[in-house]
Design a protein around this motif. Structure first.
Motif, mmCIF file in Angstrom:
data_model
loop_
_atom_site.group_PDB
_atom_site.id
_atom_site.type_symbol
_atom_site.label_atom_id
_atom_site.label_comp_id
_atom_site.label_asym_id
_atom_site.label_seq_id
_atom_site.Cartn_x
_atom_site.Cartn_y
_atom_site.Cartn_z
ATOM 1 N N PRO A 1 59.140 25.421 37.111
ATOM 2 C CA PRO A 1 58.944 24.406 36.926
ATOM 3 C C PRO A 1 58.201 24.318 35.182
ATOM 4 C CG PRO A 1 57.679 24.070 38.630
ATOM 5 C CD PRO A 1 58.220 25.394 38.858
ATOM 6 N N GLN A 2 58.788 23.910 34.737
ATOM 7 C CA GLN A 2 58.604 24.069 33.108
ATOM 8 C C GLN A 2 57.488 24.164 32.500
ATOM 9 O OE1 GLN A 2 60.878 21.195 30.430
ATOM 10 N NE2 GLN A 2 60.971 22.391 29.167
ATOM 11 N N THR A 3 56.782 22.876 33.330
ATOM 12 C CA THR A 3 55.107 22.948 33.030
ATOM 13 C C THR A 3 54.641 24.051 33.599
ATOM 14 O OG1 THR A 3 55.171 21.231 34.446
ATOM 15 C CG2 THR A 3 55.466 20.699 32.235
ATOM 16 N N ALA A 4 54.516 24.557 34.656
ATOM 17 C CA ALA A 4 54.050 25.496 35.287
ATOM 18 C C ALA A 4 54.171 27.225 34.775
ATOM 19 C CB ALA A 4 54.714 25.568 36.585
ATOM 20 N N THR A 5 52.536 27.717 34.682
ATOM 21 C CA THR A 5 52.844 29.086 34.044
ATOM 22 C C THR A 5 53.501 30.442 35.400
ATOM 23 O OG1 THR A 5 50.904 29.263 34.686
ATOM 24 C CG2 THR A 5 50.648 28.400 32.729
ATOM 25 N N GLU A 6 53.519 31.197 35.030
ATOM 26 C CA GLU A 6 54.057 32.229 35.903
ATOM 27 C C GLU A 6 52.711 32.512 36.788
ATOM 28 O OE1 GLU A 6 56.879 33.898 35.540
ATOM 29 O OE2 GLU A 6 57.179 32.788 34.242
ATOM 30 N N GLU A 7 51.406 32.094 36.646
ATOM 31 C CA GLU A 7 50.716 32.349 37.653
ATOM 32 C C GLU A 7 50.686 30.745 38.423
ATOM 33 O OE1 GLU A 7 45.862 33.277 37.474
ATOM 34 O OE2 GLU A 7 46.384 31.830 36.004
ATOM 35 N N ILE A 8 51.004 30.072 38.060
ATOM 36 C CA ILE A 8 51.083 29.044 39.322
ATOM 37 C C ILE A 8 52.345 29.268 39.868
ATOM 38 C CG2 ILE A 8 51.795 26.931 39.653
ATOM 39 C CD1 ILE A 8 49.063 27.311 38.585
ATOM 40 N N TYR A 9 53.404 29.902 39.249
ATOM 41 C CA TYR A 9 54.729 30.027 39.880
ATOM 42 C C TYR A 9 55.042 31.652 40.267
ATOM 43 C CZ TYR A 9 59.642 30.262 40.958
ATOM 44 O OH TYR A 9 61.041 30.291 41.080
ATOM 45 N N GLY A 10 53.462 31.951 40.748
ATOM 46 C CA GLY A 10 53.601 33.140 41.686
ATOM 47 C C GLY A 10 52.987 32.422 43.164
ATOM 48 N N ILE A 11 51.845 31.487 42.631
ATOM 49 C CA ILE A 11 51.008 30.880 44.149
ATOM 50 C C ILE A 11 52.669 30.304 44.807
ATOM 51 C CG2 ILE A 11 49.635 29.172 44.170
ATOM 52 C CD1 ILE A 11 48.066 30.101 41.773
ATOM 53 N N MET A 12 53.184 29.293 43.840
ATOM 54 C CA MET A 12 54.304 29.042 45.234
ATOM 55 C C MET A 12 54.797 29.837 45.714
ATOM 56 S SD MET A 12 55.646 26.279 42.033
ATOM 57 C CE MET A 12 54.538 24.874 40.768
ATOM 58 N N LEU A 13 55.472 30.934 45.086
ATOM 59 C CA LEU A 13 56.206 31.508 45.686
ATOM 60 C C LEU A 13 55.850 32.051 46.662
ATOM 61 C CD1 LEU A 13 57.835 33.892 43.201
ATOM 62 C CD2 LEU A 13 58.689 32.058 44.068
ATOM 63 N N ASN A 14 53.768 32.450 47.238
ATOM 64 C CA ASN A 14 53.768 32.934 47.725
ATOM 65 C C ASN A 14 53.536 31.776 49.332
ATOM 66 O OD1 ASN A 14 52.674 35.415 46.947
ATOM 67 N ND2 ASN A 14 50.522 35.077 46.284
ATOM 68 N N CYS A 15 53.354 30.917 48.580
ATOM 69 C CA CYS A 15 52.953 29.689 49.964
ATOM 70 C C CYS A 15 54.176 29.274 50.512
ATOM 71 C CB CYS A 15 52.890 28.035 48.941
ATOM 72 S SG CYS A 15 50.924 28.277 48.159
ATOM 73 N N TYR B 1 40.178 27.561 42.006
ATOM 74 C CA TYR B 1 38.769 27.514 41.100
ATOM 75 C C TYR B 1 38.835 28.737 40.390
ATOM 76 C CZ TYR B 1 33.356 27.822 40.493
ATOM 77 O OH TYR B 1 32.272 28.038 40.206
ATOM 78 N N GLU B 2 39.025 29.410 40.309
ATOM 79 C CA GLU B 2 38.890 30.550 38.961
ATOM 80 C C GLU B 2 39.690 30.983 37.989
ATOM 81 O OE1 GLU B 2 40.073 33.997 41.191
ATOM 82 O OE2 GLU B 2 38.279 33.891 42.286
ATOM 83 N N ILE B 3 41.195 29.354 38.196
ATOM 84 C CA ILE B 3 42.028 29.992 37.113
ATOM 85 C C ILE B 3 41.123 28.745 36.278
ATOM 86 C CG2 ILE B 3 44.117 28.123 36.345
ATOM 87 C CD1 ILE B 3 45.167 29.775 39.345
ATOM 88 N N LEU B 4 40.991 27.215 36.942
ATOM 89 C CA LEU B 4 39.946 26.135 36.415
ATOM 90 C C LEU B 4 38.993 26.629 35.547
ATOM 91 C CD1 LEU B 4 39.895 23.538 35.516
ATOM 92 C CD2 LEU B 4 39.038 23.010 37.487
ATOM 93 N N GLU B 5 38.372 27.682 36.177
ATOM 94 C CA GLU B 5 37.537 27.810 35.424
ATOM 95 C C GLU B 5 37.044 28.864 34.115
ATOM 96 O OE1 GLU B 5 33.070 30.087 37.181
ATOM 97 O OE2 GLU B 5 34.997 31.631 37.871
ATOM 98 N N LYS B 6 38.418 29.234 34.258
ATOM 99 C CA LYS B 6 39.101 30.658 32.788
ATOM 100 C C LYS B 6 39.363 29.364 31.865
ATOM 101 C CE LYS B 6 41.926 33.404 34.960
ATOM 102 N NZ LYS B 6 42.886 33.810 35.310
ATOM 103 N N ALA B 7 39.737 28.305 32.218
ATOM 104 C CA ALA B 7 40.284 27.594 31.259
ATOM 105 C C ALA B 7 39.209 25.981 30.686
ATOM 106 C CB ALA B 7 41.560 26.376 32.003
ATOM 107 N N THR B 8 38.062 26.301 31.608
ATOM 108 C CA THR B 8 37.267 25.538 30.929
ATOM 109 C C THR B 8 36.368 26.048 30.444
ATOM 110 O OG1 THR B 8 36.652 25.510 32.869
ATOM 111 C CG2 THR B 8 38.535 23.859 32.379
ATOM 112 N N LYS B 9 36.738 27.500 30.577
ATOM 113 C CA LYS B 9 35.023 28.292 30.222
ATOM 114 C C LYS B 9 33.993 27.746 29.137
ATOM 115 C CE LYS B 9 33.346 32.883 30.741
ATOM 116 N NZ LYS B 9 33.437 33.404 31.262
#
Length: 88
Positions: free
Chosen positions: A33-47, A66-74
Motif C-alpha cells: 500500500p502507498q502509505t506503508a513503509t517497506e518495513e511494514i510491508y515486510g511484516i505483511m508478507l511474513n503474515c 512496539y519497537e517500530i513505535l518506540e523508534k518513531a516516537t523516541k
C-alpha cells in the motif's frame, strides 16, 4: 494490515473466489500500500506466508510494533507509558 494501510481498500476486488485461489497459488499477492513503509510491508508478507509455522505470532507482532513505535516516537517519549501493556 493491508486494509489499514490502504485506508479500507478491499483487496482482490477484480478476482472471484476460484480465480483468487489460483492467483495466490501462483505466488501472487497484494502489492505494498502507498502509505506503508517497506518495513511494514515486510511484516505483511511474513503474515501471508503459506506455512503458518513461518508466520509471526501475536506476541512477536506486538514486540515488532512496539519497537517500530518506540523508534518513531523516541524524541518525545510516547511509548514509555505503554511498557506495562506489553508486559515489558
Amino acid at each position: 494490515m493491508f486494509e489499514v494501510f490502504s485506508f479500507g481498500q478491499v483487496p482482490y476486488t477484480d478476482l472471484g473466489p476460484k480465480d483468487l485461489v489460483e492467483y495466490l497459488k501462483a505466488g501472487n499477492g497484494l502489492s505494498c500500500p502507498q502509505t506503508a513503509t517497506e518495513e511494514i510491508y515486510g511484516i505483511m508478507l511474513n503474515c501471508w506466508k503459506v506455512d503458518r509455522e513461518e508466520r509471526p505470532n501475536c506476541e512477536t507482532l506486538a514486540n515488532v510494533f512496539y519497537e517500530i513505535l518506540e523508534k518513531a516516537t523516541k524524541s518525545y517519549g510516547y511509548v514509555e507509558g505503554s511498557i506495562d501493556v506489553l508486559g515489558r
